[in-house]
Scaffold this active site. Sequence first.
Site, PDB file in Angstrom:
ATOM      1  N   GLY A  68       0.845  -1.186   0.000  1.00 15.18           N
ATOM      2  CA  GLY A  68       0.000   0.000   0.000  1.00 15.18           C
ATOM      3  C   GLY A  68       0.878   1.231   0.000  1.00 15.18           C
ATOM      4  O   GLY A  68       2.109   1.152   0.082  1.00 15.18           O
TER       5      GLY A  68
ATOM      6  N   GLY B 274       2.798   3.509   1.428  1.00 10.08           N
ATOM      7  CA  GLY B 274       3.429   3.702   2.726  1.00 10.08           C
ATOM      8  C   GLY B 274       4.059   5.056   2.897  1.00 10.08           C
ATOM      9  O   GLY B 274       4.393   5.467   4.024  1.00 10.08           O
ATOM     10  N   ARG B 275       4.215   5.800   1.802  1.00 12.12           N
ATOM     11  CA  ARG B 275       4.775   7.162   1.913  1.00 12.12           C
ATOM     12  C   ARG B 275       4.192   8.064   0.825  1.00 12.12           C
ATOM     13  O   ARG B 275       4.861   8.964   0.311  1.00 12.12           O
ATOM     14  CB  ARG B 275       6.302   7.134   1.833  1.00 12.12           C
ATOM     15  CG  ARG B 275       6.870   6.539   0.547  1.00 12.12           C
ATOM     16  CD  ARG B 275       8.357   6.763   0.488  1.00 12.12           C
ATOM     17  NE  ARG B 275       8.941   6.248  -0.744  1.00 12.12           N
ATOM     18  CZ  ARG B 275      10.098   6.647  -1.230  1.00 12.12           C
ATOM     19  NH1 ARG B 275      10.789   7.576  -0.613  1.00 12.12           N
ATOM     20  NH2 ARG B 275      10.580   6.131  -2.342  1.00 12.12           N
TER      21      ARG B 275
ATOM     22  N   LYS C 274       4.342  12.170  -3.001  1.00  8.41           N
ATOM     23  CA  LYS C 274       5.237  11.069  -2.641  1.00  8.41           C
ATOM     24  C   LYS C 274       6.232  11.581  -1.603  1.00  8.41           C
ATOM     25  O   LYS C 274       6.982  12.529  -1.848  1.00  8.41           O
ATOM     26  CB  LYS C 274       5.977  10.567  -3.893  1.00  8.41           C
ATOM     27  CG  LYS C 274       6.832   9.332  -3.677  1.00  8.41           C
ATOM     28  CD  LYS C 274       7.383   8.844  -5.013  1.00  8.41           C
ATOM     29  CE  LYS C 274       8.269   7.621  -4.851  1.00  8.41           C
ATOM     30  NZ  LYS C 274       8.770   7.127  -6.153  1.00  8.41           N
TER      31      LYS C 274
ATOM     32  N   ASP D  30       9.292   5.366   7.460  1.00  4.92           N
ATOM     33  CA  ASP D  30       9.023   6.671   8.061  1.00  4.92           C
ATOM     34  C   ASP D  30       8.060   7.505   7.226  1.00  4.92           C
ATOM     35  O   ASP D  30       7.669   8.602   7.626  1.00  4.92           O
ATOM     36  CB  ASP D  30      10.323   7.447   8.295  1.00  4.92           C
ATOM     37  CG  ASP D  30      11.128   7.669   7.016  1.00  4.92           C
ATOM     38  OD1 ASP D  30      10.587   7.455   5.909  1.00  4.92           O
ATOM     39  OD2 ASP D  30      12.309   8.060   7.117  1.00  4.92           O
TER      40      ASP D  30
ATOM     41  N   ARG E 232       3.461  13.682  -8.074  1.00  2.61           N
ATOM     42  CA  ARG E 232       3.452  12.813  -9.264  1.00  2.61           C
ATOM     43  C   ARG E 232       2.084  12.874  -9.941  1.00  2.61           C
ATOM     44  O   ARG E 232       1.051  12.886  -9.279  1.00  2.61           O
ATOM     45  CB  ARG E 232       3.777  11.377  -8.868  1.00  2.61           C
ATOM     46  CG  ARG E 232       3.795  10.413 -10.063  1.00  2.61           C
ATOM     47  CD  ARG E 232       4.580   9.158  -9.762  1.00  2.61           C
ATOM     48  NE  ARG E 232       3.958   8.336  -8.732  1.00  2.61           N
ATOM     49  CZ  ARG E 232       4.580   7.302  -8.143  1.00  2.61           C
ATOM     50  NH1 ARG E 232       5.820   6.986  -8.472  1.00  2.61           N
ATOM     51  NH2 ARG E 232       3.967   6.590  -7.225  1.00  2.61           N
TER      52      ARG E 232
ATOM     53  N   ARG F  41      -2.440  -0.722 -10.243  1.00  2.00           N
ATOM     54  CA  ARG F  41      -1.286  -1.555 -10.538  1.00  2.00           C
ATOM     55  C   ARG F  41      -1.705  -3.021 -10.632  1.00  2.00           C
ATOM     56  O   ARG F  41      -2.799  -3.398 -10.178  1.00  2.00           O
ATOM     57  CB  ARG F  41      -0.237  -1.415  -9.428  1.00  2.00           C
ATOM     58  CG  ARG F  41       0.028   0.025  -8.983  1.00  2.00           C
ATOM     59  CD  ARG F  41       0.467   0.070  -7.521  1.00  2.00           C
ATOM     60  NE  ARG F  41       0.506   1.428  -6.992  1.00  2.00           N
ATOM     61  CZ  ARG F  41       1.600   2.172  -6.905  1.00  2.00           C
ATOM     62  NH1 ARG F  41       2.765   1.681  -7.288  1.00  2.00           N
ATOM     63  NH2 ARG F  41       1.551   3.399  -6.415  1.00  2.00           N
TER      64      ARG F  41
ATOM     65  N   ASP G 286       3.973  -4.292  -8.063  1.00  2.00           N
ATOM     66  CA  ASP G 286       3.368  -3.037  -7.621  1.00  2.00           C
ATOM     67  C   ASP G 286       3.889  -1.849  -8.422  1.00  2.00           C
ATOM     68  O   ASP G 286       3.408  -0.730  -8.249  1.00  2.00           O
ATOM     69  CB  ASP G 286       3.594  -2.815  -6.115  1.00  2.00           C
ATOM     70  CG  ASP G 286       5.041  -2.963  -5.715  1.00  2.00           C
ATOM     71  OD1 ASP G 286       5.574  -4.079  -5.842  1.00  2.00           O
ATOM     72  OD2 ASP G 286       5.645  -1.973  -5.274  1.00  2.00           O
TER      73      ASP G 286
END
Length: 481
Positions: A87, A89-90, A110, A122, A173, A180, A249
């Site tokens: 998923g 994550g950032r 992003k 993080d 982006r 995906r 992904d």
Amino acid sequence: MTIGWHFDNTYLKLSKTFREEIKPTPVHDPNLVILNEELAEDLKLDFSKIDNKDLAKLFSGNVLPNDTNTIAQAYAGHQFGHFTMLGDGRAVLLGEHLVNNTKRFDIQFKGSGRTSFSRSGDGRAVLGPMLREYIISEAIHALNIPTTRSLTVVSTGEKVVRENLLPGAILTRVASSHIRVGTFQYIAAKQNVNDLTTLLDYTVERHYPEIQSSKNKALDLLSLVMEKQCQLVINWMRVGFIHGVMNTDNMTLSGETIDYGPCAFIDHYDPKTVFSSIDKFGRYSFSNQPPITKWNLARLAECLIPLIDKNEDQAIKIATEIIDNFQNIYEIKWLNMMRDKLGLFGEDKDDLELINNLLNWMQSNQADYTNTFCYLMNISSIQDQIYEDKDFIDWSKNWEKRILINGGNKENSLELMKKNNPFVIPRNHKVEEALEAANNNDLKPIYDLLSILKKPYTKQVNIEKFQTPSKNQNYQTFCGT
């Protein structure tokens, strides 16, 4: 702010299985590093009345545009062959921006902070890798290859812990979507056929409306995605691009190049070339990109089995036949692509041998991939004693004879070659030089590089330093997380 945003967030209407509603984590001191004014114009966005400080607040997520419903998307992925539930994550999706009420674009941050998909990460990104994605994605776009694009990079004023402390950044982006192969894998793993059908219908409506009335949408979608992905990897091979992290992904259903982590461009031709520091066994090497594309498509086919036919054995048989045809499609496309690179019209029974003889010579002599084709196009700036080699001269004579077959001539061949062979690519060492300068607050090398890369098929003056390959034979790239 009258920028021109028109958000219409259809992905949000899918069930909560598909995403998490979450806002970007505010940052301490955002500053605008670079803005893609050409892309902004394409998106019908006007930033002229907004100062850089307010732009930085906007593109860091500290201030959000009206009508955004920020989410992190759920997906899975085979990362170097190992299946993982993943998923964003950032990353956070602001929404879908409509241009002229017809074209739909995902706008995604992003490096925007932790989400429930972050695992031990993080949620942040580093300035160098975000600028790298900006440079390479815009270069790929200029090379006429389908790709996600980069609208801005904003520094956060915060440090990010990697091998050491590095300056943080957020990339904006732009993509036709972020659906995906891994999105289908995530939903398939949940074993909810209704959600899988919903995702199929949504993907078809968004990207392939021509098959909406199909009797077997799952099968037709698989065929269309295979065609697009096959053409995409053909284009990568044409310009010598190595994606570096072809996990499922990182394969979009739209057929756009996505995720510019450990990517690079091949210099001295060797089909086994790998630049990624984490690709220890060459899974995503230059020559392995086509079979990995097929492998990823097979994973998509597995997800679609319940929707292809109620009889599982029959569905597997049908899907397998489609996937097994990938090699035939690829080989035909690749041969025609290489004919175009060499300015060959029509077909001749000896074309494959002629092409392979050149590639074998390039590998044996460590010839530069891009510059060899430039040399054949009589680009005067490409001078190298390597092309005085007797075997190359003998090959060139055979090539020139082949050009005259099927009514061809040198002038028409050169025109065909110039449409398919870039004069300049993002040379790995020039990208690194620009990124290093940016870390020292000097953006001029990035702007100079972007200016050259914007016109890769145009003969430009005084660009020799952008055409010369690096002498560093041990170049490595890193994924930035």
